[in-house]
Design an enzyme around this catalytic site. Structure first.
Site, PDB file in Angstrom:
ATOM      1  N   SER A 179     -27.507 -73.461   5.148  1.00  0.00           N
ATOM      2  CA  SER A 179     -28.704 -74.028   5.710  1.00  0.00           C
ATOM      3  C   SER A 179     -28.801 -73.283   7.039  1.00  0.00           C
ATOM      4  CB  SER A 179     -28.156 -75.634   5.997  1.00  0.00           C
ATOM      5  OG  SER A 179     -28.892 -76.265   7.177  1.00  0.00           O
ATOM      6  N   TYR A 221     -36.242 -73.217   7.711  1.00  0.00           N
ATOM      7  CA  TYR A 221     -37.278 -74.242   8.038  1.00  0.00           C
ATOM      8  C   TYR A 221     -38.358 -73.630   8.726  1.00  0.00           C
ATOM      9  CZ  TYR A 221     -34.276 -78.082   6.505  1.00  0.00           C
ATOM     10  OH  TYR A 221     -33.420 -79.163   5.832  1.00  0.00           O
ATOM     11  N   HIS A 232     -35.830 -83.042  -1.868  1.00  0.00           N
ATOM     12  CA  HIS A 232     -35.027 -82.990  -0.428  1.00  0.00           C
ATOM     13  C   HIS A 232     -33.810 -84.372  -0.745  1.00  0.00           C
ATOM     14  CE1 HIS A 232     -34.967 -80.665   3.375  1.00  0.00           C
ATOM     15  NE2 HIS A 232     -33.866 -81.651   3.612  1.00  0.00           N
ATOM     16  N   THR A 276     -37.335 -74.071   3.108  1.00  0.00           N
ATOM     17  CA  THR A 276     -37.758 -75.223   2.413  1.00  0.00           C
ATOM     18  C   THR A 276     -38.842 -75.873   3.310  1.00  0.00           C
ATOM     19  OG1 THR A 276     -35.253 -75.387   2.354  1.00  0.00           O
ATOM     20  CG2 THR A 276     -36.263 -77.487   2.636  1.00  0.00           C
ATOM     21  N   LYS A 322     -38.612 -74.152  -1.486  1.00  0.00           N
ATOM     22  CA  LYS A 322     -37.765 -75.151  -2.025  1.00  0.00           C
ATOM     23  C   LYS A 322     -38.458 -76.514  -1.475  1.00  0.00           C
ATOM     24  CE  LYS A 322     -33.413 -77.419  -1.087  1.00  0.00           C
ATOM     25  NZ  LYS A 322     -33.583 -78.618   0.050  1.00  0.00           N
TER      26      LYS A 322
HETATM   27  C1  LIG Z   1     -26.600 -84.476   4.305  1.00  0.00           C
HETATM   28  C2  LIG Z   1     -27.667 -83.700   3.690  1.00  0.00           C
HETATM   29  C3  LIG Z   1     -28.087 -82.605   4.492  1.00  0.00           C
HETATM   30  C4  LIG Z   1     -29.213 -81.676   4.015  1.00  0.00           C
HETATM   31  N1  LIG Z   1     -29.472 -80.697   5.038  1.00  0.00           N
HETATM   32  C5  LIG Z   1     -30.431 -79.797   4.332  1.00  0.00           C
HETATM   33  C6  LIG Z   1     -30.816 -78.525   4.988  1.00  0.00           C
HETATM   34  O1  LIG Z   1     -30.360 -78.262   6.151  1.00  0.00           O
HETATM   35  N2  LIG Z   1     -31.821 -77.635   4.481  1.00  0.00           N
HETATM   36  C7  LIG Z   1     -32.135 -77.976   3.168  1.00  0.00           C
HETATM   37  O2  LIG Z   1     -33.120 -77.144   2.538  1.00  0.00           O
HETATM   38  N3  LIG Z   1     -31.949 -79.193   2.432  1.00  0.00           N
HETATM   39  C8  LIG Z   1     -31.212 -80.157   2.781  1.00  0.00           C
HETATM   40  N4  LIG Z   1     -30.546 -81.060   2.314  1.00  0.00           N
HETATM   41  C9  LIG Z   1     -31.180 -81.238   0.739  1.00  0.00           C
HETATM   42  C10 LIG Z   1     -30.550 -80.545  -0.084  1.00  0.00           C
HETATM   43  O3  LIG Z   1     -30.453 -79.219  -0.230  1.00  0.00           O
HETATM   44  C11 LIG Z   1     -30.768 -80.930  -1.697  1.00  0.00           C
HETATM   45  O4  LIG Z   1     -32.113 -80.731  -1.794  1.00  0.00           O
HETATM   46  C12 LIG Z   1     -30.467 -82.431  -1.817  1.00  0.00           C
HETATM   47  O5  LIG Z   1     -29.039 -82.630  -1.255  1.00  0.00           O
HETATM   48  C13 LIG Z   1     -30.307 -82.457  -3.096  1.00  0.00           C
HETATM   49  O6  LIG Z   1     -29.920 -83.751  -3.827  1.00  0.00           O
HETATM   50  P1  LIG Z   1     -28.386 -84.224  -4.051  1.00  0.00           P
HETATM   51  O7  LIG Z   1     -27.861 -84.281  -2.887  1.00  0.00           O
HETATM   52  O8  LIG Z   1     -28.626 -85.378  -4.981  1.00  0.00           O
HETATM   53  O9  LIG Z   1     -28.029 -83.120  -5.019  1.00  0.00           O
HETATM   54  C14 LIG Z   1     -29.755 -81.810   2.637  1.00  0.00           C
HETATM   55  C15 LIG Z   1     -29.181 -83.097   1.942  1.00  0.00           C
HETATM   56  C16 LIG Z   1     -28.262 -83.685   2.442  1.00  0.00           C
HETATM   57  C17 LIG Z   1     -27.731 -84.890   1.568  1.00  0.00           C
END
Ligand SMILES: Cc1cc2nc3c(=O)[nH]c(=O)nc-3n(C[C@H](O)[C@H](O)[C@H](O)COP(=O)(O)O)c2cc1C
Length: 389
Positions: A108, A130, A278, A156, A254
């Protein structure tokens, strides 16, 4: 730290809940608004059934595949997530675990460790961006990712800055100063093992985002970086096309849910797209990606690699997504629960659980390769699927 093996991701989550201070655990649970999307992500996997065989099964089963030019030992990628300072080794532990188990990792831009450190721990890192700042800042981040050795970019695009959760958002300090120490002391002292894991390193959790800084700049705080992102001009499709043209290697978009968006992502020359909401942290009410996946695959699956993320907690979930046409899945919370429960070993444990579950489901379905899975392997209720756009 006790390194006890756990047998499912649900158990890893319970360990994480026991180990982490309440606010830190809450930051990983995340979700938005009423939690409709985050709940649907999990429910959608439960609604799909399997159609197994009982004889004529294959003794040899191949789980390996290739996505974004990277050979993966199984169709799983660590999804980029921003809050890995929940463990002292953070993203470096995640990268070591991914490398040890032969899967790629998305890093990230809100990571707590630098892309240089993370690329030293794994050769299969994709850097996630981002749309934050102007074109110059974006280009400088691409240059830095390339110099560090990132193998691809994940852009993303699904974020609409919703705030407020019906279950309340945890308080996250701007930095760990006297005020934060006093406020968080009761919940931190209730988790002595977690506190000790940081105390013995001599470092407090790092709440800065080193990959959002340009050369010569200090790493902004999480909220400083968020402020830049929130005040950036939103990208048009031609902006996205321009960014793609600035990176010569594999490039994923994404956060796609709609068929019309998926077609535009193909047109701008991306290598892959992730059908994703997300993890239910964005626009609440967006259906689970598992429901919208087949329509996207039918429209563009022969022109671009299609990855799914959201709700994957088991190897059998991975198999369901592949049966509906995904080339691979990305895991967010599952990897975070492993990291929080036991650092690198915990993430390896999660990846081993997924591998075992994929293999078992392949066996039951009579397949010898993950690429043989198709829609006849799963049963979906009549109203399961959604076509968006
Ligand atoms: C705590 C947290 C932080 C996240 N931070 C980012 C991020 O910085 N960049 C991003 O593209 N997605 C982020 N996501 C989304 C994840 O990449 C992903 O799309 C998502 O967690 C998938 O669902 P799951 O947690 O059920 O596997 C984040 C998700 C969570 C739970």
């Amino acid at each position: 730290m006790a390194q006890k093996w756990f047998e499912t991701v649900a158990i890893a989550q319970r360990r994480a809940e026991k180990r982490l201070p309440r606010s830190v655990y809450g930051a990983l649970v995340a979700g938005s608004e009423k939690g409709l999307s985050s709940k649907d992500n999990l429910a959608s996997f439960d609604e799909l059934g399997f159609a197994p065989h009982v004889a004529g099964l294959s003794n040899d089963r191949n789980l390996a595949t290739t996505v974004m030019g990277q050979s993966l030992s199984m169709p799983v990628i660590i999804s980029p997530t921003g809050v890995q300072a929940v463990h002292p080794d953070g993203e470096v532990a995640m990268a070591r675990a991914a490398a040890a188990r032969g899967v790629a990792m998305g890093l990230s831009s809100f990571a707590s460790r630098s892309i240089e450190e993370v690329c030293s721990a794994s050769e299969q890192v994709f850097f996630q961006l981002y749309w934050s700042g102007d074109r110059d800042r974006l280009l400088q981040r691409l240059d830095r990712a390339k110099a560090a050795g990132a193998k691809g970019i994940i852009l993303t695009l699904d974020w609409s800055f919703s705030n407020g959760r019906d279950w309340g958002s945890p308080w996250i300090p701007e930095k760990i100063d006297a005020k934060a120490v006093i406020k968080l002391a009761p919940e931190v002292l209730a988790r002595p093992a977690w506190f000790w894991s940081f105390a013995k390193t001599g470092h407090l959790p790092n709440l800065t985002t080193p990959n959002m800084a340009l050369p010569g700049e200090p790493a902004p705080t999480f909220f400083g970086a968020y402020y830049e992102w929130m005040h950036s001009t939103l990208p048009s499709w031609s902006d996205v096309e321009w960014l793609r043209s600035q990176w010569s290697g594999p490039f994923m978009v994404k956060g796609v849910s709609r068929v019309d968006d998926a077609k535009r992502v193909v047109d701008l020359g991306a290598t892959a797209l992730s059908v994703s909401n997300h993890g239910g942290n964005n626009l609440d009410g967006t259906p689970a990606p598992l429901r919208s996946l087949p329509a996207v695959v039918d429209a563009v699956g022969d022109q671009i690699e299609v990855v799914l993320d959201g709700g994957v907690r088991r190897g059998s979930d991975v198999v369901k997504a592949l049966a509906l046409g995904a080339n691979a899945v990305m895991i967010g919370r599952a990897s975070l629960w492993g990291l929080a429960a036991a650092g690198q070993a915990g993430v390896e444990n999660v990846l081993d659980i997924l591998r075992g579950g994929i293999d078992s489901a392949l066996m039951g379905l009579g397949k010898s390769d993950v690429k043989e899975l198709d829609r006849t392997d799963v049963l979906a209720p009549a109203d399961f699927f959604r076509r968006l756009g």
